[in-house]
Design a protein around this motif. Structure first.
Motif, PDB file in Angstrom:
ATOM      1  N   CYS A 122      -3.041   0.440  -2.258  1.00 17.04           N
ATOM      2  CA  CYS A 122      -1.704   0.451  -2.844  1.00 17.04           C
ATOM      3  C   CYS A 122      -0.953   1.703  -2.390  1.00 17.04           C
ATOM      4  O   CYS A 122      -1.466   2.822  -2.538  1.00 17.04           O
ATOM      5  CB  CYS A 122      -1.806   0.434  -4.366  1.00 17.04           C
ATOM      6  N   PRO A 123       0.239   1.571  -1.844  1.00 15.94           N
ATOM      7  CA  PRO A 123       0.975   2.746  -1.370  1.00 15.94           C
ATOM      8  C   PRO A 123       1.472   3.634  -2.507  1.00 15.94           C
ATOM      9  O   PRO A 123       1.878   4.766  -2.271  1.00 15.94           O
ATOM     10  CB  PRO A 123       2.150   2.138  -0.594  1.00 15.94           C
ATOM     11  N   ASP A 124       1.407   3.134  -3.767  1.00 14.10           N
ATOM     12  CA  ASP A 124       1.925   3.909  -4.897  1.00 14.10           C
ATOM     13  C   ASP A 124       0.811   4.698  -5.583  1.00 14.10           C
ATOM     14  O   ASP A 124       0.946   5.901  -5.801  1.00 14.10           O
ATOM     15  CB  ASP A 124       2.607   2.969  -5.889  1.00 14.10           C
ATOM     16  N   CYS A 125      -0.301   4.007  -5.913  1.00  9.55           N
ATOM     17  CA  CYS A 125      -1.373   4.699  -6.640  1.00  9.55           C
ATOM     18  C   CYS A 125      -2.585   5.013  -5.771  1.00  9.55           C
ATOM     19  O   CYS A 125      -3.500   5.729  -6.201  1.00  9.55           O
ATOM     20  CB  CYS A 125      -1.810   3.877  -7.859  1.00  9.55           C
ATOM     21  N   GLY A 126      -2.627   4.435  -4.549  1.00 10.29           N
ATOM     22  CA  GLY A 126      -3.706   4.745  -3.621  1.00 10.29           C
ATOM     23  C   GLY A 126      -4.988   3.973  -3.842  1.00 10.29           C
ATOM     24  O   GLY A 126      -5.973   4.183  -3.131  1.00 10.29           O
ATOM     25  N   THR A 127      -5.018   3.066  -4.819  1.00 10.72           N
ATOM     26  CA  THR A 127      -6.228   2.302  -5.107  1.00 10.72           C
ATOM     27  C   THR A 127      -6.494   1.286  -3.999  1.00 10.72           C
ATOM     28  O   THR A 127      -5.586   0.586  -3.558  1.00 10.72           O
ATOM     29  CB  THR A 127      -6.098   1.565  -6.455  1.00 10.72           C
ATOM     30  N   ALA A 128      -7.742   1.213  -3.538  1.00 10.79           N
ATOM     31  CA  ALA A 128      -8.104   0.272  -2.476  1.00 10.79           C
ATOM     32  C   ALA A 128      -8.488  -1.082  -3.066  1.00 10.79           C
ATOM     33  O   ALA A 128      -8.925  -1.176  -4.229  1.00 10.79           O
ATOM     34  CB  ALA A 128      -9.259   0.838  -1.657  1.00 10.79           C
ATOM     35  N   ASP A 129      -8.335  -2.139  -2.266  1.00 11.46           N
ATOM     36  CA  ASP A 129      -8.727  -3.505  -2.643  1.00 11.46           C
ATOM     37  C   ASP A 129      -8.168  -3.920  -3.997  1.00 11.46           C
ATOM     38  O   ASP A 129      -8.878  -4.472  -4.851  1.00 11.46           O
ATOM     39  CB  ASP A 129     -10.259  -3.638  -2.661  1.00 11.46           C
ATOM     40  N   CYS A 130      -6.897  -3.611  -4.221  1.00  9.21           N
ATOM     41  CA  CYS A 130      -6.305  -3.899  -5.527  1.00  9.21           C
ATOM     42  C   CYS A 130      -5.101  -4.829  -5.435  1.00  9.21           C
ATOM     43  O   CYS A 130      -4.444  -5.095  -6.442  1.00  9.21           O
ATOM     44  CB  CYS A 130      -5.868  -2.594  -6.204  1.00  9.21           C
ATOM     45  N   LEU A 131      -4.786  -5.324  -4.232  1.00 11.70           N
ATOM     46  CA  LEU A 131      -3.565  -6.108  -4.059  1.00 11.70           C
ATOM     47  C   LEU A 131      -3.816  -7.577  -4.400  1.00 11.70           C
ATOM     48  O   LEU A 131      -4.828  -8.159  -3.996  1.00 11.70           O
ATOM     49  CB  LEU A 131      -3.049  -5.975  -2.627  1.00 11.70           C
ATOM     50  N   VAL A 132      -2.874  -8.162  -5.122  1.00 19.88           N
ATOM     51  CA  VAL A 132      -3.003  -9.539  -5.591  1.00 19.88           C
ATOM     52  C   VAL A 132      -1.813 -10.344  -5.090  1.00 19.88           C
ATOM     53  O   VAL A 132      -0.657  -9.923  -5.244  1.00 19.88           O
ATOM     54  CB  VAL A 132      -3.048  -9.603  -7.133  1.00 19.88           C
ATOM     55  N   ALA A 133      -2.088 -11.499  -4.505  1.00 19.36           N
ATOM     56  CA  ALA A 133      -1.025 -12.421  -4.090  1.00 19.36           C
ATOM     57  C   ALA A 133      -0.656 -13.301  -5.273  1.00 19.36           C
ATOM     58  O   ALA A 133      -1.527 -13.930  -5.882  1.00 19.36           O
ATOM     59  CB  ALA A 133      -1.505 -13.280  -2.919  1.00 19.36           C
ATOM     60  N   CYS A 134       0.639 -13.338  -5.602  1.00 13.69           N
ATOM     61  CA  CYS A 134       1.104 -14.084  -6.773  1.00 13.69           C
ATOM     62  C   CYS A 134       1.922 -15.297  -6.341  1.00 13.69           C
ATOM     63  O   CYS A 134       2.901 -15.162  -5.597  1.00 13.69           O
ATOM     64  CB  CYS A 134       1.960 -13.187  -7.665  1.00 13.69           C
ATOM     65  N   GLY A 135       1.537 -16.455  -6.824  1.00 11.17           N
ATOM     66  CA  GLY A 135       2.273 -17.678  -6.535  1.00 11.17           C
ATOM     67  C   GLY A 135       1.874 -18.277  -5.202  1.00 11.17           C
ATOM     68  O   GLY A 135       1.280 -17.609  -4.351  1.00 11.17           O
TER      69      GLY A 135
END
Length: 721
Positions: A470-483
């Motif tokens: 995440c470019p904001d919090c830096g957490t890895a493997d946290c992105l979710v595709a919605c819809g």
């Protein structure tokens, strides 16, 4: 003529007077070149009484430099240009520029050099040359155009010329097109088709203005019917224009045309190579191009002997241009036919409500084809209520739709899944902090495309790779595709039916005529079991083995503030439903929805188009909306937010208090930032009898704005973003 008035292609200059040198012959419509300081300007000679200009003494007039070797623009076309500029509140020069669709064609014929592969097999290849060899099979064009096709530098290709891998070919720029043969393969028409065709043929022979609304259900053979009018116009030595809403439909149309007339028609659209565009324009202007099939811009080309205009899929929104000159090609086609005194046919299975009202009023003559050709029946339409039959967790296709797809696969039949949303998912966010990926240039979320592994904006084209964290919090493997988008539906089909052969049909995957032709050939050859697509699959295709259509999210088009949302949804779903059961086998349509009670969904389920149109007509009448009232939009934009806001407030603050006109706004546009520009909108609702364009000019012309502010008027808007 020793003095002429010139319409030049610069809105700031507008109209200029020139002297005609001795021995030079010009007439209204002539395309000429004149001096302007140290430069030269291109212009069209216009009737001086029709254009106002600052009077210049004879002694101060500068002489024209040359008359270009092309026929003068016909008077009927000049009147159309004037009408379009007046009605759509556009610059006359901007409209006139569309008539000169190829600047290279204005210099006459001659030859040019193009290049093609020689077929030589080199001993060894660089990666760039290998890519070029793969991309350029069957292609012939200039070095620049080939470089664009192959995505390599021009230097790579020039090196291939030196190595003997590419060879030069001399091409005649004005080589004639093969003539169409009106009696090449005359079809056997049904009684209803024959009656309609005879009506169109009689209208072509009469050589009078006659607007027709060809209202035929999907699969009724509308194309074959109006082809008879095309054949008659060819016999009479007249030119024919067929407008299609999208390039994606062109390939299928070309094939049907060639089967009927023995040759392909002349094409006109944005994907043409420069040499093809030049050749087509000259053939059209000289009267040698018999049948032209093209996108909306083909409407303004200088046909000297036009005999028929056809607007196919006339309900399509893409006939309305949303930038530059914001005209509706469907409506302008009718006006051009009126100036030319020829018939015009608007063909559609789901006509626009405005067209239906004009037919009801007797302005258009309505020709109906209520039955499918060859005894085929319309598909059975069933509603799948997602509140009662939800998909499995993490999936988007309801169990009943999945079962029907499995049954079709077992029987060797084809299925089609429709979702009008490109990409994998419309929104990607961080499950840890909630960060959402938004376009830096637009008020829009970035759409995830898994095939290309990019996040993309469908408004401005901005792209960025999908990050690992995440470019904001830096957490890895946290992105979710919605819809869901169509790519996600394709992945789901691959999981559910791993043995099924699938095709993904979107503007991302079908971005050239060759790809479309390959898809059609595979679908017709039964090499595809499941088609997953956007609106590109809703019209024009005929696959006899396609017996199931699933509409994944019928409610999608009802979202947002589009004042024509219900009509568009009805048209889109009805068109895609029409792909089912076009052969001998019956078809079925399953519409997934969470709002089965919505009037548009209920009308689709009942197959009661008349009831839907009647309800929509009354709603429009109550709202004073088209065709019972008139709309116009004023769009204000600037790269500076405060500048755009101040300009919009200035316009709103000087709005006329007129009993025939209601002004709403200004307000931030739904897409308040688009391509880096901040946007505000005003919407005007006027009575049908109001002199709307005059009111708008009197209102806006006295106002002055900073250089960075753009103010656009959109008459009869279709987009409200």
């Amino acid at each position: 003529m020793n003095r002429v008035r010139l319409l030049v292609f610069n809105a700031a200059l507008g109209v200029l007077d020139y002297r005609v040198p001795e021995g030079m012959t010009v007439e209204p419509g002539s395309v000429v070149v004149g001096p302007l300081g140290p430069r030269q300007v291109l212009g069209i000679v216009w009737e001086p009484e029709r254009l106002t200009a600052q009077e210049v003494p004879e002694a101060k007039l500068r002489p024209l430099l040359e008359v270009l070797p092309v026929p003068p623009l016909p008077a009927r076309l000049r009147r159309l240009i004037e009408w379009t500029a007046d009605y759509y509140c556009a610059q006359l020069s901007s409209v006139a520029r569309m008539a000169l669709g190829s600047s290279a064609a204005l210099r006459g014929g001659g030859t040019t050099t193009e290049y093609r592969l020689t077929g030589e097999e080199p001993a060894r290849l660089t990666p760039q040359r290998a890519a070029a060899l793969d991309a350029l099979q069957g292609e012939q064009a200039s070095i620049r155009e080939l470089a664009e096709l192959a995505s390599v530098s021009e230097g790579v290709l020039r090196g291939m010329v030196g190595a003997g891998l590419l060879e030069p070919v001399t091409v005649d720029l004005d080589r004639p097109y093969p003539p169409a043969r009106p009696d090449f393969d005359q079809p056997k028409l049904s009684e209803g088709q024959r009656k309609a065709a005879d009506t169109f043929v009689d209208a072509v022979k009469a050589r009078k203005f006659a607007p027709f609304l060809l209202d035929g259900v999907t699969g009724s053979g509308k194309t074959e019917t109006y082809f008879e009018a095309v054949a008659e116009a060819i016999r009479e030595g007249r030119q024919i224009l067929v407008l299609l809403p999208e390039i994606a439909l062109t390939e299928n149309f070309l094939r049907r045309f060639e089967q009927r007339f023995g040759v392909s028609p002349v094409q006109w659209h944005s994907s043409l190579k420069a040499s093809e565009r030049r050749r087509a324009w000259r053939a059209i202007a000289l009267g040698d191009a018999q049948v032209v099939v093209g996108a909306r811009s083909a409407l303004f080309l200088p046909y000297p002997k036009l005999g028929l205009i056809v607007v196919d899929e006339a309900h399509e929104v893409s006939f309305k241009q949303d930038d530059g000159v914001r005209y509706n090609a469907r409506d302008v086609a009718v006006i051009r036919a009126k100036f030319e005194q020829i018939p015009v046919i608007l063909a559609s299975a789901t006509p626009a409500l405005e067209s239906m009202q004009l037919a009801e009023a007797g302005v258009y003559r309505k020709i109906e084809l209520p039955d499918r050709f060859g005894g085929a029946t319309l598909p059975q339409i069933n509603i799948l209520d997602l509140r009662k039959e939800p998909p499995e967790r993490g999936r988007w296709l309801a169990p009943r739709l999945v079962d029907e797809m499995k049954e079709r696969l077992a029987r060797g039949e084809q299925s089609l899944l429709f979702l009008n949303r490109r990409g994998y998912a419309p929104l990607t966010l961080c499950r840890n902090c909630g960060y959402r990926f938004q376009c830096p240039n637009c008020t829009a979320w970035l759409v995830e495309h898994r095939f290309s592994q990019r996040l993309a904006c469908h408004h401005c084209g901005h792209e960025t790779p999908v990050p690992e964290a995440c470019p904001d919090c830096g957490t890895a493997d946290c992105l979710v595709a919605c819809g869901p988008g169509v790519e996600r539906i394709a992945d789901e089909v691959a999981e559910i039916l791993p043995e099924a052969r699938t095709a993904l049909v979107t503007s991302d995957t079908m971005n050239n005529p060759e790809a479309i032709a390959e898809f059609v050939a595979m679908a017709e050859g039964r090499a595809i079991d499941v088609i997953i697509g956007t609106q590109l699959v809703t019209k024009g295709y005929h696959f006899p083995e396609l017996t199931l259509v699933g509409v994944v999210d019928a409610d999608l088009g009802l979202e947002g503030g589009d004042l024509r949302a219900a009509e568009r949804t009805y048209q889109q779903v009805a068109q895609v439903a029409g792909r089912a059961g076009r052969g001998e086998k019956p078809g079925e349509v399953l519409i997934q929805t969470r709002h089965p009670e919505a009037s548009v969904i209920a009308a689709l389920a009942a197959g009661d188009r008349d009831a839907f149109y009647a309800a929509e007509t009354e709603a429009r009448r109550d709202a004073g909306a088209p065709p019972f009232g008139r709309w116009a939009a004023i769009i204000v934009s600037s790269e500076d937010l405060s500048e755009a806001q101040s300009a919009a407030r200035a316009i709103g603050g000087t709005a006329p208090d007129h009993p025939d006109m209601l002004v709403l706004g200004p307000a931030p546009a739904p897409l308040s930032l688009l391509r880096g520009r901040h946007r505000f909108r005003l919407l005007i609702n006027a009575r049908r009898s109001a002199e709307l364009q005059r009111y708008l000019r009197e209102w806006l012309d006295p106002l002055e704005f900073p250089r960075g502010v753009r103010v656009h008027i959109d008459i009869d808007p279709y987009s409200f973003v």
